[in-house]
Design a protein around this motif. Structure first.
Motif, PDB file in Angstrom:
ATOM      1  N   ALA A  90       0.833  -1.205   0.000  1.00  0.00           N
ATOM      2  CA  ALA A  90       0.000   0.000   0.000  1.00  0.00           C
ATOM      3  C   ALA A  90       0.863   1.250   0.000  1.00  0.00           C
ATOM      4  O   ALA A  90       0.560   2.231  -0.679  1.00  0.00           O
ATOM      5  N   LEU A  91       1.956   1.195   0.746  1.00  0.00           N
ATOM      6  CA  LEU A  91       2.845   2.360   0.803  1.00  0.00           C
ATOM      7  C   LEU A  91       3.495   2.566  -0.566  1.00  0.00           C
ATOM      8  O   LEU A  91       3.574   3.690  -1.067  1.00  0.00           O
ATOM      9  N   GLU A  92       3.918   1.457  -1.174  1.00  0.00           N
ATOM     10  CA  GLU A  92       4.559   1.567  -2.490  1.00  0.00           C
ATOM     11  C   GLU A  92       3.574   2.063  -3.544  1.00  0.00           C
ATOM     12  O   GLU A  92       3.928   2.842  -4.417  1.00  0.00           O
ATOM     13  N   ARG A  93       2.341   1.615  -3.437  1.00  0.00           N
ATOM     14  CA  ARG A  93       1.356   1.986  -4.454  1.00  0.00           C
ATOM     15  C   ARG A  93       0.702   3.345  -4.202  1.00  0.00           C
ATOM     16  O   ARG A  93      -0.180   3.750  -4.940  1.00  0.00           O
ATOM     17  N   GLY A  94       1.132   4.013  -3.150  1.00  0.00           N
ATOM     18  CA  GLY A  94       0.590   5.339  -2.881  1.00  0.00           C
ATOM     19  C   GLY A  94      -0.861   5.329  -2.444  1.00  0.00           C
ATOM     20  O   GLY A  94      -1.649   6.197  -2.826  1.00  0.00           O
ATOM     21  N   GLU A  95      -1.259   4.345  -1.642  1.00  0.00           N
ATOM     22  CA  GLU A  95      -2.652   4.302  -1.194  1.00  0.00           C
ATOM     23  C   GLU A  95      -2.913   5.149   0.053  1.00  0.00           C
ATOM     24  O   GLU A  95      -4.041   5.267   0.497  1.00  0.00           O
ATOM     25  N   GLY A 138     -12.244   0.790   1.087  1.00  0.00           N
ATOM     26  CA  GLY A 138     -12.449   2.235   1.129  1.00  0.00           C
ATOM     27  C   GLY A 138     -11.490   2.901   2.105  1.00  0.00           C
ATOM     28  O   GLY A 138     -10.440   2.346   2.428  1.00  0.00           O
ATOM     29  N   VAL A 139     -11.888   4.094   2.606  1.00  0.00           N
ATOM     30  CA  VAL A 139     -10.971   4.854   3.467  1.00  0.00           C
ATOM     31  C   VAL A 139     -10.934   4.254   4.874  1.00  0.00           C
ATOM     32  O   VAL A 139     -11.961   4.073   5.504  1.00  0.00           O
ATOM     33  N   LEU A 140      -9.740   3.944   5.331  1.00  0.00           N
ATOM     34  CA  LEU A 140      -9.571   3.419   6.691  1.00  0.00           C
ATOM     35  C   LEU A 140      -8.870   4.470   7.544  1.00  0.00           C
ATOM     36  O   LEU A 140      -7.918   5.104   7.097  1.00  0.00           O
TER      37      LEU A 140
END
Ligand code: C2E
Ligand code: MG
Ligand code: MG
Length: 710
Positions: free
Chosen positions: A460-465, A496-498
């Protein structure tokens, strides 16, 4: 040459190095240490493969344990050290990015298998040695027939000098002769054997075939047999042996005597039991651990029709705060106390309590009435936690959240049951904690699992989430926006947004918090610069939250300096928020990086102040310049008129803070009345939905412009 400095091969090699360093000093090998390490490398590779393999294969662990014996690591200490090493480093160096919890479980099962393989190999080796001695004795005996004189002397020498116990009896079982070693093993001189019959030496734990083999031997139907057998010593204690019995024939081949060779394995057996115990019990509380619990649950689930089970999965509420603020020693004492209380809740047959790790416990009940009993069990547990725990003169309130799963054997795997219990426990926690909830398959299917989130975090960090929302900090005196707090969110592709409460604890557990925190800091500082460029009128300050793990990370100061410099932002613009619980009890080493940042001009705020177990006198030694009063203070001002005692407390804190030169910010301001009250009490800045919810950076800029012009 490998371009990658830290590939799996390098890590494997490092693991083998650590292993060889630990074990080499206690081996009796003739190899050098580097040669020994070369020998361990393929074993390390085998463990790694077994760790990562799709299906668990205990044979691999057993083979590695046996190979240790083959490599002359026969001292029990060598095994002990090898297991310690696997426990501490295998997952670390060979676990790749796999799910930590499963890898840990797999690692402890591998250790188990290694111990078993080791014991088995050691036993086989001893038997082979015994065989050689028996051969020598038989040979000597053969020679007796031919040249009585010399052979008699040789036989005597073998008989008396042997380190192994030797006894001779006739075919009716009458003991004729025993050597010194055997007498020492039994601890009762030759008298203890005279006029005894072999058949008297029965023991409650004799395997059924022991006496069948014996009968075959004395009838001349077999030449020898090996068994593991226990004996009662004259003083009543138990002696465990590896026993080899051989038939001696006369010169014409007629059965004449029986020769027993025995090796004392009592110590080794104890060691095995201890290893088994250690591998299956939690060192702190003495409760069964995850491995043993899994074994037990698997057995219950594999039981036939009609068997039911009920499981309570308990996680303490707010344990982290206690651990952080009172220290680990106090946290450990609390866990021990909780373990004792839990154990007293599950004393019926078929019930079991285990510690899964951290502050997570499970209680299992089995039997046809499990459905009903598990509810009672959960109620007993909640009840047992009610009385406060006294630690270091404080009364700590312990609360827990319990997820209950109940069902019939044979429907689900142990892992599925535990997953469902975990999800349900989490549901109880989200509903406010201090309660139990019953598993619900539909909720399970919808649940966002900790496990799933944890494994998705790095990508997630790598994919810019991740993205950041900003919540303004408003001056209570004039209502102007002074800055904002950066609050991270995760836009999860499925869920969705967490909010941060969902994933920050997971990022802390896995260490991902360090790169994530660095990213938040970098983004926020850049945002501060963007605001300054568009909004000339005095810089907007930026508050960034720091996790306790970031505090102990050695790169904190340098990273912060670099980020500020790269963005061209003054240190004065930045305020780092650290929770009170992370700093209380902190020693000077932990405070050093914060102190250095404070000296450079970065503000340090004590976040969520008032929630920990801190004392105000402590504030003086901390390098903080801002107190952020926890939301709970603001909440108590919601009703009108506010509780006069609460008001007095806040007033006291504010005046103390001001006298220590600390600014006071309040969180969670939701109404104008609260804001007014807090202004009167002397608070400096405020944050809360009354002004704005956390939002995109542009919003803050608009707000700031409004009050700059209005
Ligand atoms: P916090 O630092 O105490 O942040 C304040 C929390 O209160 C935020 O929750 C915010 O949305 C919420 N809040 C603000 N005003 C009100 C209000 O008027 N009423 C109510 N009921 N709540 C209000 P959020 O965003 O869920 O953050 C929760 C916590 O997560 C933060 O608590 C902080 O400790 C942590 N966190 C957030 N971002 C980061 C981060 O980048 N790094 C680290 N390490 N922790 C973070
Ligand atoms: Mg904060
Ligand atoms: Mg806070």
């Amino acid at each position: 040459m490998s371009a990658e400095p830290d590939g799996p091969e390098d890590r494997l090699r490092r693991f083998a190095t650590i292993w060889s360093r630990a074990v080499f000093p206690v081996t009796s090998t003739s190899l050098t240490r580097p040669e020994f390490e070369e020998l361990l490398l393929p074993l390390a590779r085998r463990l790694r493969l077994a760790l990562l393999a799709r299906a668990f294969d205990a044979d691999e662990g057993r083979a590695v344990g046996a190979a240790l014996v083959g490599a002359h690591c026969t001292d029990p200490e060598a095994l002990s050290r090898a297991l310690d090493c696997v426990e501490a480093y295998l997952v670390l160096y060979c676990g790749e990015d796999g799910p930590q919890e499963e890898l840990r479980l797999r690692s402890s099962r591998l250790q188990h298998a290694m111990a078993a393989g080791f014991a088995q190999a050691l036993r086989e080796r001893t038997l082979a040695e015994q065989e050689a001695i028996a051969q020598a004795a038989l040979q000597a005996q053969g020679v007796v027939a031919q040249a009585l004189h010399t052979s008699e002397a040789r036989f005597r020498a073998v008989f008396e000098g042997a380190a192994i116990g030797i006894g001779i009896a006739d075919l009716d079982g009458n003991v004729l002769q025993v050597n010194g070693a055997l007498q020492r093993m039994f601890g009762g001189g030759e008298g203890a054997f005279r006029a005894r019959n072999v058949k008297d030496w029965t023991h409650a734990e004799d395997a059924p075939q022991v006496w069948k083999l014996y009968d075959e031997l004395v009838r001349g139907e077999r030449e020898h047999y090996h068994v593991e057998k226990a004996f009662y010593r004259p003083d009543g204690t138990v002696l465990w042996t590896n026993l080899t019995v051989s038939l001696l024939r006369d010169a014409d081949g007629r059965p004449q005597y029986q020769l027993a060779l025995m090796e004392d394995t009592t110590e080794r057996r104890l060691l095995n039991l201890r290893l088994r115990y250690e591998a299956t019990h939690d060192a702190l509380t003495g409760l069964p651990n995850r491995t043993l619990f899994f074994e037990r649950l698997e057995k219950v689930l594999a039981a036939g029709e009609g068997q039911r089970f009920g499981l309570c999965y308990l996680d303490l509420d707010g344990f982290k705060t206690i651990n952080d603020s009172l220290g680990h020693a106090a946290g450990d004492r609390l866990l021990v106390e909780v373990a004792d209380r839990l154990q007293s809740c599950a004393t019926a047959p078929g019930e079991m309590v285990a510690r899964l790790g951290g502050d997570e416990f499970v209680a299992l009940t089995t039997g046809p009435n499990a459905r009903h009993e598990v509810d009672e069990l959960a109620a007993r547990i909640m009840n047992a936690l009610l009385a406060p725990v006294r630690i270091e003169g404080r009364e700590l309130t312990v609360r827990g959240s319990i997820g209950i799963v109940e069902g019939a054997a044979g429907e689900r795997s142990a892992a599925e049951v535990l997953r469902s219990a975990d999800i349900t426990m989490y549901r109880a926690k989200s509903a406010g904690g201090n309660r139990f909830e019953l598993a619900d398959p539909e909720a399970d299917a919808r649940a966002i699992t900790r496990h799933g989130l944890t494994t998705a975090l790095p990508a997630a960090l790598e994919r810019g989430e991740f993205f950041i929302e900003y919540q303004p900090l408003v001056h209570l005196g004039d209502g102007s926006v002074r800055g904002a707090e950066a609050l991270v969110r995760w836009l999860h592709p499925q869920h969705g947004v967490l909010g941060p409460d969902r994933f920050i604890p997971l990022a802390e557990d896995t260490g991902l918090i360090v790169p994530l925190g660095r990213w938040v800091l970098e983004q926020s500082v850049r945002q501060a610069r963007a605001w300054r460029e568009r909004h000339g009128d005095g810089p907007l300050r930026i508050n960034v939250n720091l996790s306790p793990c970031q505090l102990t990370h050695p790169g904190l100061v340098q990273d912060t300096v670099d980020i500020l410099e790269r963005a061209g932002v003054e240190p004065q613009v930045l305020c780092l928020e650290v929770t009170e619980s992370a700093l209380i009890g902190a020693d000077d080493d932990l405070l050093k990086p914060l102190r250095r940042l404070a000296e450079m001009g970065v503000d340090i705020a004590l976040d969520d102040f008032g929630t920990g177990y801190s004392n105000l006198a402590n504030l003086r030694r901390l390098p903080v310049s801002v107190l952020k009063l926890d939301r709970s203070f603001t909440q108590s001002m919601q009703q009108f008129p506010a509780d006069p005692v609460d008001l007095k407390i806040v007033e006291g804190i504010v005046s103390l803070a001001h006298s220590l030169d600390l600014a006071v910010t309040v969180e969670g301001v939701e109404t104008g009345a609260q804001a007014e009250q807090l202004r009167i009490l002397g608070c400096d800045t405020a944050q809360g939905w009354y002004y704005a919810r956390p939002g995109p950076p542009e919003r803050l800029h608009q707000l700031a412009l409004v009050d700059a012009t209005g």
